[in-house]
Design an enzyme around this catalytic site. Structure first.
Site, PDB file in Angstrom:
ATOM      1  N   ASP A 197       0.876  -1.173   0.000  1.00 36.85           N
ATOM      2  CA  ASP A 197       0.000   0.000   0.000  1.00 36.85           C
ATOM      3  C   ASP A 197       0.914   1.225   0.000  1.00 36.85           C
ATOM      4  O   ASP A 197       2.074   1.154   0.426  1.00 36.85           O
ATOM      5  CB  ASP A 197      -0.892   0.001   1.263  1.00 36.85           C
ATOM      6  CG  ASP A 197      -2.144   0.874   1.113  1.00 36.85           C
ATOM      7  OD1 ASP A 197      -3.245   0.320   0.974  1.00 36.85           O
ATOM      8  OD2 ASP A 197      -2.007   2.124   1.131  1.00 36.85           O
ATOM      9  N   TYR A 209     -13.435   8.345 -13.220  1.00 36.96           N
ATOM     10  CA  TYR A 209     -13.513   7.022 -12.584  1.00 36.96           C
ATOM     11  C   TYR A 209     -14.111   6.016 -13.564  1.00 36.96           C
ATOM     12  O   TYR A 209     -13.605   4.892 -13.720  1.00 36.96           O
ATOM     13  CB  TYR A 209     -14.356   7.136 -11.318  1.00 36.96           C
ATOM     14  CG  TYR A 209     -14.358   5.935 -10.409  1.00 36.96           C
ATOM     15  CD1 TYR A 209     -13.201   5.506  -9.756  1.00 36.96           C
ATOM     16  CD2 TYR A 209     -15.544   5.236 -10.173  1.00 36.96           C
ATOM     17  CE1 TYR A 209     -13.228   4.416  -8.901  1.00 36.96           C
ATOM     18  CE2 TYR A 209     -15.575   4.153  -9.306  1.00 36.96           C
ATOM     19  CZ  TYR A 209     -14.414   3.738  -8.680  1.00 36.96           C
ATOM     20  OH  TYR A 209     -14.454   2.655  -7.827  1.00 36.96           O
TER      21      TYR A 209
HETATM   22  N1  LIG Z   1     -16.003   0.635  -1.850  1.00 31.72           N
HETATM   23  C1  LIG Z   1     -16.749   0.581  -2.954  1.00 31.72           C
HETATM   24  O1  LIG Z   1     -17.981   0.840  -2.934  1.00 31.72           O
HETATM   25  C2  LIG Z   1     -16.125   0.170  -4.270  1.00 31.72           C
HETATM   26  C3  LIG Z   1     -16.990  -0.172  -5.325  1.00 31.72           C
HETATM   27  C4  LIG Z   1     -16.426  -0.550  -6.539  1.00 31.72           C
HETATM   28  C5  LIG Z   1     -15.071  -0.568  -6.707  1.00 31.72           C
HETATM   29  N2  LIG Z   1     -14.246  -0.219  -5.672  1.00 31.72           N
HETATM   30  C6  LIG Z   1     -12.815  -0.251  -5.913  1.00 31.72           C
HETATM   31  O2  LIG Z   1     -12.194  -1.097  -4.960  1.00 31.72           O
HETATM   32  C7  LIG Z   1     -10.849  -0.684  -4.760  1.00 31.72           C
HETATM   33  C8  LIG Z   1     -10.586  -0.559  -3.272  1.00 31.72           C
HETATM   34  O3  LIG Z   1     -11.529   0.326  -2.730  1.00 31.72           O
HETATM   35  P1  LIG Z   1     -11.890   0.341  -1.171  1.00 31.72           P
HETATM   36  O4  LIG Z   1     -13.303   0.782  -1.085  1.00 31.72           O
HETATM   37  O5  LIG Z   1     -11.485  -0.934  -0.546  1.00 31.72           O
HETATM   38  O6  LIG Z   1     -10.967   1.570  -0.691  1.00 31.72           O
HETATM   39  P2  LIG Z   1     -10.358   1.994   0.709  1.00 31.72           P
HETATM   40  O7  LIG Z   1     -10.501   3.470   0.766  1.00 31.72           O
HETATM   41  O8  LIG Z   1     -10.892   1.182   1.840  1.00 31.72           O
HETATM   42  O9  LIG Z   1      -8.802   1.637   0.537  1.00 31.72           O
HETATM   43  C9  LIG Z   1      -8.050   2.253  -0.443  1.00 31.72           C
HETATM   44  C10 LIG Z   1      -6.576   1.932  -0.188  1.00 31.72           C
HETATM   45  O10 LIG Z   1      -5.838   2.438  -1.315  1.00 31.72           O
HETATM   46  C11 LIG Z   1      -4.613   2.930  -0.829  1.00 31.72           C
HETATM   47  N3  LIG Z   1      -4.004   3.810  -1.808  1.00 31.72           N
HETATM   48  C12 LIG Z   1      -4.388   5.060  -2.153  1.00 31.72           C
HETATM   49  N4  LIG Z   1      -3.542   5.558  -3.086  1.00 31.72           N
HETATM   50  C13 LIG Z   1      -2.637   4.589  -3.344  1.00 31.72           C
HETATM   51  C14 LIG Z   1      -1.527   4.496  -4.211  1.00 31.72           C
HETATM   52  N5  LIG Z   1      -1.144   5.519  -5.011  1.00 31.72           N
HETATM   53  N6  LIG Z   1      -0.804   3.345  -4.232  1.00 31.72           N
HETATM   54  C15 LIG Z   1      -1.143   2.320  -3.426  1.00 31.72           C
HETATM   55  N7  LIG Z   1      -2.177   2.355  -2.569  1.00 31.72           N
HETATM   56  C16 LIG Z   1      -2.921   3.475  -2.530  1.00 31.72           C
HETATM   57  C17 LIG Z   1      -5.021   3.629   0.467  1.00 31.72           C
HETATM   58  O11 LIG Z   1      -3.896   3.881   1.299  1.00 31.72           O
HETATM   59  C18 LIG Z   1      -6.006   2.619   1.053  1.00 31.72           C
HETATM   60  O12 LIG Z   1      -5.365   1.681   1.875  1.00 31.72           O
HETATM   61  C19 LIG Z   1     -10.690   0.612  -5.560  1.00 31.72           C
HETATM   62  O13 LIG Z   1     -10.119   0.313  -6.816  1.00 31.72           O
HETATM   63  C20 LIG Z   1     -12.116   1.081  -5.756  1.00 31.72           C
HETATM   64  O14 LIG Z   1     -12.251   1.876  -6.916  1.00 31.72           O
HETATM   65  C21 LIG Z   1     -14.751   0.144  -4.448  1.00 31.72           C
END
Ligand SMILES: NC(=O)c1ccc[n+]([C@@H]2O[C@H](COP(=O)([O-])OP(=O)(O)OC[C@H]3O[C@@H](n4cnc5c(N)ncnc54)[C@H](O)[C@@H]3O)[C@@H](O)[C@H]2O)c1
Length: 254
Positions: free
Chosen positions: A42, A159
């Site tokens: 991360d 996005y």
């Molecule tokens: N939560 C939702 O509703 C949802 C829905 C569809 C898709 N997603 C996708 O799932 C994935 C994870 O989302 P989440 O909800 O678990 O997010 P989250 O906010 O819980 O976690 C995101 C993580 O990404 C890390 N991060 C940010 N910038 C970074 C970088 N440059 N390099 C490495 N790590 C980095 C952060 O430190 C954090 O630990 C993303 O791709 C998001 O687009 C999420």
């Protein structure tokens, strides 16, 4: 969950990105519970360390490494560290992405490029850095997409473009590296992670109402799908975008 998880990935090495929180964190725990040695990465190095410690405390095997997925240099270092730990890489979970609101006429260049660099360029950097190891292992790559790749939501053009790009890229890569590396994407709907912490109760309720499953997803729901696609149970599945959205994207919204 740990006791119930099948051991489909025993002895394999998995590198996960954006794994200090949410979907990535749950997937790190799931793959470890299925027997993988996991490299938790991360941009938040402390968060990655915490997750790896938790996995080790639970009896799993884990290392942590700071990896900002937008940096090709950091990719090279993380891959080298992985190879020096176990000598191989079998599973790659590319999970970074963030949705910053703003209609197209409101977005500045930095926001547009930043979102594409984080969610889409990072996939290219990660694949480029790992193809030799993944080829040697006949490995599997799983990319986290989003329902924004499948349906339009007002206010999220960058996005949608990034996640839509993943849909096409996963097919392209599956063809390009067919017989050597499998490439698939999970396509989550609304998942209750930090991303949803600032969402209003009204929007949350509306989203649940529009989801046939009648709830938001959990990070563990998505982790289970990643584990399936990473495992040999999916050995004939490649180039697929797997909706894991409780039916959100196929509902008429009535
Ligand atoms: N939560 C939702 O509703 C949802 C829905 C569809 C898709 N997603 C996708 O799932 C994935 C994870 O989302 P989440 O909800 O678990 O997010 P989250 O906010 O819980 O976690 C995101 C993580 O990404 C890390 N991060 C940010 N910038 C970074 C970088 N440059 N390099 C490495 N790590 C980095 C952060 O430190 C954090 O630990 C993303 O791709 C998001 O687009 C999420």
């Amino acid at each position: 969950m740990t006791a119930a998880a099948p051991a489909r990935i025993t002895g394999r090495t998995a590198l996960l990105t954006a794994a200090a929180s949410g979907i990535g964190e749950a997937t790190a725990h799931r793959l470890a519970a299925e027997g993988a040695r996991v490299v938790v990465t991360d941009a938040d190095a402390e968060g990655a360390h915490r997750v790896a410690e938790e996995i080790r405390a639970g009896g799993g095997q884990a290392r942590d490494h700071r990896l900002d997925v937008t940096s090709p240099d950091e990719w090279a270092a993380a891959v080298e560290e992985t190879a020096s730990w176990t000598g191989h890489l079998d599973v790659l979970h590319l999970n970074a992405g963030r949705n910053l609101p703003g209609a197209a006429h409101e977005l500045d260049d930095a926001s547009w490029h930043g979102q594409l660099r984080l969610a889409l360029d990072s996939v290219f950097f990660g694949v480029r850095a790992t193809v030799p190891l993944l080829t040697a292992a006949r490995g599997a790559v799983v990319i986290t997409s989003s329902v924004h790749a499948a349906i339009g939501f007002k206010g999220f053009p960058a996005y949608a473009a990034a996640k839509g790009g993943i849909s096409a890229l996963v097919r392209q890569l599956a063809v390009e590296y067919g017989g050597r590396i499998r490439f698939n994407a999970v396509v989550p709907g609304a998942v209750d992670t930090a991303l949803w912490a600032h969402v209003s109760p009204e929007y949350r309720a509306e989203t649940i109402a529009r989801t046939p499953a009648g709830r938001l997803g959990t990070p563990e729901d998505i982790a289970a799908a990643v584990a399936l696609l990473a495992s040999d149970d999916a050995s004939f599945i490649t180039g697929h975008n797997l909706l894991v959205d409780g039916g959100r994207s196929i509902s008429s919204h009535e």
